[in-house]
Design a protein around this motif. Structure first.
Motif, PDB file in Angstrom:
ATOM      1  N   UNK A 183       0.978  -1.337  -0.027  1.00 49.79           N
ATOM      2  CA  UNK A 183      -0.072   0.086   0.012  1.00 49.79           C
ATOM      3  C   UNK A 183       0.756   1.232  -0.006  1.00 49.79           C
ATOM      4  N   UNK A 184       0.611   2.049  -0.749  1.00 45.19           N
ATOM      5  CA  UNK A 184       1.365   3.503  -1.114  1.00 45.19           C
ATOM      6  C   UNK A 184       0.968   4.419   0.056  1.00 45.19           C
ATOM      7  N   UNK A 185       1.823   4.933   0.678  1.00 46.98           N
ATOM      8  CA  UNK A 185       1.288   6.209   1.731  1.00 46.98           C
ATOM      9  C   UNK A 185       0.499   7.078   0.914  1.00 46.98           C
ATOM     10  N   UNK A 186      -0.648   7.713   1.690  1.00 46.29           N
ATOM     11  CA  UNK A 186      -1.222   8.764   1.188  1.00 46.29           C
ATOM     12  C   UNK A 186      -0.209  10.027   1.192  1.00 46.29           C
ATOM     13  N   UNK A 187      -0.479  10.684   0.080  1.00 45.42           N
ATOM     14  CA  UNK A 187       0.331  11.868  -0.493  1.00 45.42           C
ATOM     15  C   UNK A 187      -0.546  13.019   0.416  1.00 45.42           C
ATOM     16  N   UNK A 188       0.022  13.964   1.110  1.00 45.91           N
ATOM     17  CA  UNK A 188      -0.787  15.095   1.613  1.00 45.91           C
ATOM     18  C   UNK A 188      -1.189  15.917   0.602  1.00 45.91           C
TER      19      UNK A 188
END
Length: 113
Positions: free
Chosen positions: A2-7
């Motif tokens: 899972x990719x981290x959420x981009x702010x």
């Protein structure tokens, strides 16, 4: 994996402008922005190369009209929302293009410094 959420970073009055959208358009905007944060494409978008390289526009239509979110997601720091507005005519108003262009140029200057 899972990719981290981009702010998400809203420039100037963009967040307040988005909050002024009617409920259904605001919910759709939130859904589309969430897709961007996850590295996915929004459902309905078009490039806005006249504003700047990598700038795109999310298109939202509902019973209250046409709404637009101009953003740039190419930078690693965040998804930057440059401008949110209700579209009143077929063509995007010159003022909306100028405002988004100005905010894009300011953003690029900040990121370079």
């Amino acid at each position: 994996m899972v990719k981290p959420l981009k702010s998400l970073e809203f420039r100037s009055s963009a967040l307040g402008d988005l909050r002024a959208f009617p409920g259904a358009a605001r919910r759709e905007a939130g859904f589309q922005l969430d897709r961007l944060q996850r590295g996915l494409e929004p459902g309905d978008w078009k490039p806005m190369a006249t504003i700047g390289q990598g700038v795109r526009e999310i298109r939202i239509r509902d019973e209250d009209g046409a709404f637009r979110i101009i953003y740039v997601a190419k930078f690693t720091e965040a998804v930057f929302v440059l401008h949110c507005f209700q579209k009143k005519s077929q063509r995007t108003a010159r003022e909306d293009i100028a405002l988004a262009t100005q905010r894009y140029k300011e953003l690029v200057r900040e990121l370079k410094s």
